[in-house]
Design a protein around this motif. Sequence first.
Motif, PDB file in Angstrom:
ATOM      1  N   GLU A   1     -21.679  49.942  22.335  1.00  0.00           N
ATOM      2  CA  GLU A   1     -20.855  50.932  21.635  1.00  0.00           C
ATOM      3  C   GLU A   1     -21.576  52.265  21.416  1.00  0.00           C
ATOM      4  N   GLN A   2     -22.860  52.326  21.706  1.00  0.00           N
ATOM      5  CA  GLN A   2     -23.632  53.533  21.449  1.00  0.00           C
ATOM      6  C   GLN A   2     -23.458  54.556  22.573  1.00  0.00           C
ATOM      7  N   GLU A   3     -23.608  55.826  22.218  1.00  0.00           N
ATOM      8  CA  GLU A   3     -23.502  56.899  23.209  1.00  0.00           C
ATOM      9  C   GLU A   3     -24.773  57.056  24.036  1.00  0.00           C
ATOM     10  N   GLN A   4     -25.920  56.720  23.461  1.00  0.00           N
ATOM     11  CA  GLN A   4     -27.176  56.855  24.174  1.00  0.00           C
ATOM     12  C   GLN A   4     -27.196  55.885  25.362  1.00  0.00           C
ATOM     13  N   PRO A   5     -27.709  56.337  26.508  1.00  0.00           N
ATOM     14  CA  PRO A   5     -27.722  55.455  27.674  1.00  0.00           C
ATOM     15  C   PRO A   5     -28.921  54.504  27.734  1.00  0.00           C
ATOM     16  N   LYS A   6     -29.975  54.790  26.960  1.00  0.00           N
ATOM     17  CA  LYS A   6     -31.185  53.974  27.044  1.00  0.00           C
ATOM     18  C   LYS A   6     -31.712  53.663  25.656  1.00  0.00           C
ATOM     19  N   PHE A   7     -32.310  52.465  25.535  1.00  0.00           N
ATOM     20  CA  PHE A   7     -32.891  52.016  24.275  1.00  0.00           C
ATOM     21  C   PHE A   7     -34.229  51.367  24.541  1.00  0.00           C
ATOM     22  N   ILE A   8     -35.098  51.463  23.577  1.00  0.00           N
ATOM     23  CA  ILE A   8     -36.333  50.688  23.573  1.00  0.00           C
ATOM     24  C   ILE A   8     -36.183  49.724  22.408  1.00  0.00           C
ATOM     25  N   VAL A   9     -36.209  48.442  22.719  1.00  0.00           N
ATOM     26  CA  VAL A   9     -35.987  47.408  21.720  1.00  0.00           C
ATOM     27  C   VAL A   9     -37.198  46.494  21.717  1.00  0.00           C
ATOM     28  N   CYS A  10     -37.687  46.201  20.534  1.00  0.00           N
ATOM     29  CA  CYS A  10     -38.794  45.243  20.455  1.00  0.00           C
ATOM     30  C   CYS A  10     -38.334  44.052  19.629  1.00  0.00           C
ATOM     31  N   GLY A  11     -38.937  42.927  19.895  1.00  0.00           N
ATOM     32  CA  GLY A  11     -38.561  41.737  19.161  1.00  0.00           C
ATOM     33  C   GLY A  11     -39.323  40.528  19.657  1.00  0.00           C
ATOM     34  N   HIS A  12     -38.953  39.388  19.154  1.00  0.00           N
ATOM     35  CA  HIS A  12     -39.633  38.144  19.485  1.00  0.00           C
ATOM     36  C   HIS A  12     -39.218  37.678  20.879  1.00  0.00           C
ATOM     37  N   SER A  13     -40.169  37.158  21.627  1.00  0.00           N
ATOM     38  CA  SER A  13     -39.909  36.750  23.010  1.00  0.00           C
ATOM     39  C   SER A  13     -38.867  35.636  23.108  1.00  0.00           C
ATOM     40  N   LEU A  14     -38.811  34.754  22.123  1.00  0.00           N
ATOM     41  CA  LEU A  14     -37.799  33.697  22.134  1.00  0.00           C
ATOM     42  C   LEU A  14     -36.397  34.299  22.045  1.00  0.00           C
ATOM     43  N   TYR A  15     -36.236  35.347  21.248  1.00  0.00           N
ATOM     44  CA  TYR A  15     -34.950  36.035  21.127  1.00  0.00           C
ATOM     45  C   TYR A  15     -34.519  36.570  22.484  1.00  0.00           C
ATOM     46  N   PHE A  16     -35.443  37.227  23.182  1.00  0.00           N
ATOM     47  CA  PHE A  16     -35.080  37.826  24.465  1.00  0.00           C
ATOM     48  C   PHE A  16     -34.830  36.773  25.537  1.00  0.00           C
ATOM     49  N   ARG A  17     -35.559  35.667  25.528  1.00  0.00           N
ATOM     50  CA  ARG A  17     -35.270  34.604  26.487  1.00  0.00           C
ATOM     51  C   ARG A  17     -33.854  34.085  26.249  1.00  0.00           C
ATOM     52  N   THR A  18     -33.483  33.886  24.993  1.00  0.00           N
ATOM     53  CA  THR A  18     -32.133  33.433  24.667  1.00  0.00           C
ATOM     54  C   THR A  18     -31.100  34.494  25.060  1.00  0.00           C
ATOM     55  N   PHE A  19     -31.414  35.755  24.847  1.00  0.00           N
ATOM     56  CA  PHE A  19     -30.527  36.860  25.234  1.00  0.00           C
ATOM     57  C   PHE A  19     -30.227  36.779  26.733  1.00  0.00           C
ATOM     58  N   PHE A  20     -31.271  36.590  27.537  1.00  0.00           N
ATOM     59  CA  PHE A  20     -31.081  36.482  28.993  1.00  0.00           C
ATOM     60  C   PHE A  20     -30.258  35.239  29.337  1.00  0.00           C
ATOM     61  N   GLN A  21     -30.498  34.130  28.676  1.00  0.00           N
ATOM     62  CA  GLN A  21     -29.742  32.903  28.944  1.00  0.00           C
ATOM     63  C   GLN A  21     -28.253  33.092  28.650  1.00  0.00           C
ATOM     64  N   VAL A  22     -27.957  33.880  27.627  1.00  0.00           N
ATOM     65  CA  VAL A  22     -26.570  34.110  27.238  1.00  0.00           C
ATOM     66  C   VAL A  22     -25.873  35.088  28.187  1.00  0.00           C
ATOM     67  N   TYR A  23     -26.560  36.162  28.585  1.00  0.00           N
ATOM     68  CA  TYR A  23     -25.897  37.250  29.301  1.00  0.00           C
ATOM     69  C   TYR A  23     -26.161  37.323  30.800  1.00  0.00           C
ATOM     70  N   LEU A  24     -26.875  36.382  31.347  1.00  0.00           N
ATOM     71  CA  LEU A  24     -26.989  36.288  32.802  1.00  0.00           C
ATOM     72  C   LEU A  24     -26.031  35.200  33.283  1.00  0.00           C
ATOM     73  N   PRO A  25     -25.585  35.270  34.535  1.00  0.00           N
ATOM     74  CA  PRO A  25     -24.692  34.225  35.050  1.00  0.00           C
ATOM     75  C   PRO A  25     -25.315  32.836  34.891  1.00  0.00           C
ATOM     76  N   LYS A  26     -24.519  31.880  34.461  1.00  0.00           N
ATOM     77  CA  LYS A  26     -25.010  30.521  34.208  1.00  0.00           C
ATOM     78  C   LYS A  26     -25.694  29.925  35.434  1.00  0.00           C
ATOM     79  N   GLN A  27     -25.146  30.160  36.626  1.00  0.00           N
ATOM     80  CA  GLN A  27     -25.685  29.553  37.835  1.00  0.00           C
ATOM     81  C   GLN A  27     -26.940  30.260  38.351  1.00  0.00           C
ATOM     82  N   LEU A  28     -27.255  31.420  37.831  1.00  0.00           N
ATOM     83  CA  LEU A  28     -28.422  32.171  38.296  1.00  0.00           C
ATOM     84  C   LEU A  28     -29.717  31.539  37.792  1.00  0.00           C
ATOM     85  N   ASP A  29     -30.624  31.262  38.706  1.00  0.00           N
ATOM     86  CA  ASP A  29     -31.955  30.774  38.347  1.00  0.00           C
ATOM     87  C   ASP A  29     -32.892  31.977  38.323  1.00  0.00           C
ATOM     88  N   HIS A  30     -33.339  32.368  37.158  1.00  0.00           N
ATOM     89  CA  HIS A  30     -34.228  33.524  37.013  1.00  0.00           C
ATOM     90  C   HIS A  30     -35.334  33.166  36.035  1.00  0.00           C
TER      91      HIS A  30
END
Length: 131
Positions: A61-90
Amino acid sequence: MSRNVDTISLSSPRSVQACLGGSLVDVDTMQIFEPRMNYGNKKSSMKSLERIQVFAQWLLEQEQPKFIVCGHSLYFRTFFQVYLPKQLDHVCKRRKIANAGVVAFELAQDSKGRCCVLPQTITPVYLGFAK
C-alpha cells in the motif's frame, strides 16, 4: 514465531529505541526508522501468519518503491514460505538468512490481489542464507 531473547523489541509500541549505543550513540533514530508498524512485543494470541500478512499488505500500500527491512531470520524464512509458490523449491524456504545477512527481493500482487515474492528477484546481497 519465537520466544528467543533476540526477538524481543527494546522499544515501546510506535517508537524506536532512543540510543543504539557504541559507535551509533549519536544517531537520531527517529530520523532513520519508521516506527508506525512497531506494535511492540507480539501477543501470544496473534499468530505469525497474521503478522506477516498485515506487514506484506502494508508494504504493497506504500508509495515508496523500495524498503530496507530488518528482522529475525525465522520471520523472513516464514515470509518466503508464505509468499513463494508452494511447489517452488528454493533455499530461502528451507534455510534462514545468515546472521547479519542481506537478501533483496521484489514483492508484487497477482491479478487477484494476492501478495507474492517474485522468485527470480531473490538475490543474496551479503552472506546470503545460513548453511
